[in-house]
Design an enzyme around this catalytic site. Structure first.
Site, PDB file in Angstrom:
ATOM      1  N   GLY A  53       0.815  -1.196   0.000  1.00  0.00           N
ATOM      2  CA  GLY A  53       0.000   0.000   0.000  1.00  0.00           C
ATOM      3  C   GLY A  53       0.850   1.248   0.000  1.00  0.00           C
ATOM      4  O   GLY A  53       1.980   1.252   0.488  1.00  0.00           O
ATOM      5  N   SER A  54       0.311   2.331  -0.580  1.00  0.00           N
ATOM      6  CA  SER A  54       0.975   3.625  -0.471  1.00  0.00           C
ATOM      7  C   SER A  54       0.763   4.177   0.939  1.00  0.00           C
ATOM      8  O   SER A  54      -0.010   3.638   1.727  1.00  0.00           O
ATOM      9  CB  SER A  54       0.417   4.595  -1.502  1.00  0.00           C
ATOM     10  N   GLY A  55       1.480   5.264   1.243  1.00  0.00           N
ATOM     11  CA  GLY A  55       1.376   5.864   2.565  1.00  0.00           C
ATOM     12  C   GLY A  55       2.548   5.518   3.460  1.00  0.00           C
ATOM     13  O   GLY A  55       2.628   5.987   4.590  1.00  0.00           O
ATOM     14  N   HIS A  56       3.474   4.677   2.932  1.00  0.00           N
ATOM     15  CA  HIS A  56       4.647   4.285   3.708  1.00  0.00           C
ATOM     16  C   HIS A  56       5.923   4.869   3.104  1.00  0.00           C
ATOM     17  O   HIS A  56       7.018   4.391   3.383  1.00  0.00           O
ATOM     18  CB  HIS A  56       4.767   2.760   3.758  1.00  0.00           C
ATOM     19  N   LYS A 104       5.623  -7.726   2.399  1.00  0.00           N
ATOM     20  CA  LYS A 104       5.362  -7.555   3.835  1.00  0.00           C
ATOM     21  C   LYS A 104       4.166  -8.428   4.222  1.00  0.00           C
ATOM     22  O   LYS A 104       3.195  -8.548   3.465  1.00  0.00           O
ATOM     23  CB  LYS A 104       5.066  -6.079   4.147  1.00  0.00           C
ATOM     24  N   ASP A 109      -1.579  -8.364   0.812  1.00  0.00           N
ATOM     25  CA  ASP A 109      -0.329  -8.413   0.051  1.00  0.00           C
ATOM     26  C   ASP A 109       0.060  -9.853  -0.242  1.00  0.00           C
ATOM     27  O   ASP A 109       0.458 -10.187  -1.363  1.00  0.00           O
ATOM     28  CB  ASP A 109       0.798  -7.727   0.843  1.00  0.00           C
ATOM     29  N   HIS A 218      -0.354   0.625   9.685  1.00  0.00           N
ATOM     30  CA  HIS A 218      -1.641   1.109   9.174  1.00  0.00           C
ATOM     31  C   HIS A 218      -2.499   1.603  10.324  1.00  0.00           C
ATOM     32  O   HIS A 218      -3.715   1.744  10.204  1.00  0.00           O
ATOM     33  CB  HIS A 218      -2.381   0.002   8.429  1.00  0.00           C
TER      34      HIS A 218
END
Lengths: 331, 331
Positions: A53-56, A104, A109, A218
């Protein structure tokens, strides 16, 4: 919600446009959401593909480049990339030497990368997967079976990337990635919750004087909430928690990553690092290499994670190898 | 106030202990608050010394290393270093080739660095000063006479540092630093206020839907407050504001820095960079080099600044030269 965005729906596409504009050394396929190196390796080599996911950020796109990843597949914010996206990346970077997927450990995922691996195998691409599960905070959750994957991802990508760059075969590159993961443990503390753009408000409520101990990237709940304490006490608790799940003994060497979750100033991360170093010294553990900064973030969350990787001469030599990516660079 | 600190009084000393623990390539004199390179340059060269209040990390300590600074003098949070501290740094790094002081234009810094320069000159150290004043937001304020110094500091330190590393004499190193400053303009927008540890609360109140346009890196008031708007509109306004005070014309090339103020995720900075690039393209200005990330921060402030430096082949060549510091590295 105060964010520098155009709309919650366009966050990923707009950010990828920015990555493309800022980094001519990367090739950004905005429609397919795949980031690769602009210049392909001169000789065939094992290709490393990661994503999530984006945001990391800078994970994973910021680690694409010589000595580390060949491709990254960013999903929507806090959402797994889809199998087709991973397959597109694997096709783009496979030189015949095979592809290592660095994943991860989150249910979405794991499922999507597994499906992509099957599709790639059907096309004749040799694929291996390293699953990263370093977070000692919780076992099993709504997001994961087993431990979550966090900070160790940077070390797996760096060290396996260095070995791949030298022309090692897929089995060896996968093996060193698994070895790094097995030698790594992480734990995180949040001072504030992240705000996902599409949600528009913080993922959880946290009173002004409390912290979430064992938080996930998250915003998954940790082990407990407690009062904020001085950095010295907090760092000592985090070190002790990581060591309790580790096989480190006095005299051992580690690579230590003090990672910001996105909203914490570097000044504070250095304070934490100093206290982590002091506590490790009390345990007789030596910091052989260190990394301080924002590497595996959780949007605007304030807080930090600690990752300790037990190091030997072989891993340190690969850790020290040249790397040239937007977020990690050494010559 | 939620911060990873031990106490407001020990923030700087504790952070320096962390820098020392994390970076064996730096020598940290914690009592005197001076950071130098652990390994002195092999041959005599002009030494670059910078400094200013803490809270702007990685500025300045994160830019000490081959190809950039020889020493940094961090003051207390948002407080100028004292003259003795700057003098100690100048003494430590002068090799007989002279010392260039890089000073951001704030009254306290200007005064203390001037005094240090006088004291150093009395000891026979040749000293020159480059004053950085790139922020177009305000002229004169409670903190400054003239424009404030912000993001251009990174470019001055990088480019002058590269020339010094090549053995250029002090006058030339100072001249290129002045040239970079003269070619640079910056402007910043804040979404939230920073909290100084000793104050314990945000430096100003900002309603949930408003931004401070033209903010300074200590939270100094900007030009006005307005409603938060989409990143595209905001970036266009910031680009236009910078260009209005610049001598850039269609066909010119720039080095573009989109700088995070400490609390803004990298994901958002890339969205801003993409919009900045699009707006510059509309003006016919080409981005020759770019930098995206947290370089000149304001503790935990959310927001960004844009710095545009008009570039020519000479400046670009120095910008591209090798550098090896904690916060900026290229080979």
């Amino acid at each position: 919600m105060k964010k520098l965005i155009n709309s919650p729906e366009s966050v990923l596409a707009d950010a990828l446009a920015g990555v493309a504009a800022a980094h001519p050394e990367l090739a950004v396929d905005v429609p397919n959401r795949v980031i690769t190196r602009a210049v392909r390796p001169a000789a065939p080599k094992v290709a490393l593909v990661s994503g999530g996911g984006s945001g990391h950020e800078p994970l994973h796109g910021g680690f694409v480049g010589p000595g580390m990843l060949d491709a990254a597949c960013p999903g929507e914010v806090f959402t797994s990339p889809v199998p087709d996206q991973v397959l597109t990346a694997a096709r783009a970077v496979d030189s015949g030497a095979g592809v290592l997927l660095v994943v991860k450990n989150y249910t979405g995922d794991v499922m999507n990368f597994r499906l992509a691996a099957e599709l790639a195998a059907e096309e004749g691409i040799e694929v291996r997967t390293v699953l990263v599960d370093d977070d000692v905070a919780v076992r099993d959750s709504t997001w994961t079976a087993g431990r979550r994957g966090t900070g160790a991802t940077v070390l797996v990508e760096k060290i396996a990337g260095a070995l791949a760059e030298r022309g090692a075969p897929l089995a060896e590159v996968a093996a060193v990635g698994e070895r790094v993961n097995a030698a790594s443990r992480s734990f995180a503390v949040a001072l504030t919750a992240a705000t996902v753009p599409a949600a528009g408000k913080p993922g959880f409520d946290l009173p002004e004087d409390e912290i979430e101990v064992g938080v996930g990237i998250h915003g998954e709940p940790g082990r407990r909430r407690e009062k904020l304490r001085p950095a010295r006490e907090l760092a000592a608790e985090v070190v002790d928690t990581v060591l309790a799940d580790h096989d480190l003994a006095a005299g051992d060497e580690v690579i230590a990553l003090v990672n910001g979750l996105g909203g914490t100033p570097l000044l504070e991360l250095y304070i934490v690092f100093g206290e982590v170093a002091a506590r490790l010294a009390e345990h007789g553990v030596t910091i052989a290499r260190s990394l301080v900064g924002n590497f595996v973030t959780s949007l605007d969350m304030a807080g930090f994670s600690l990752t300790l990787t037990k190091a030997d001469a072989g891993l340190l030599e690969l850790w020290d190898a040249p790397v040239a990516t937007p977020a990690l660079h050494r010559s």
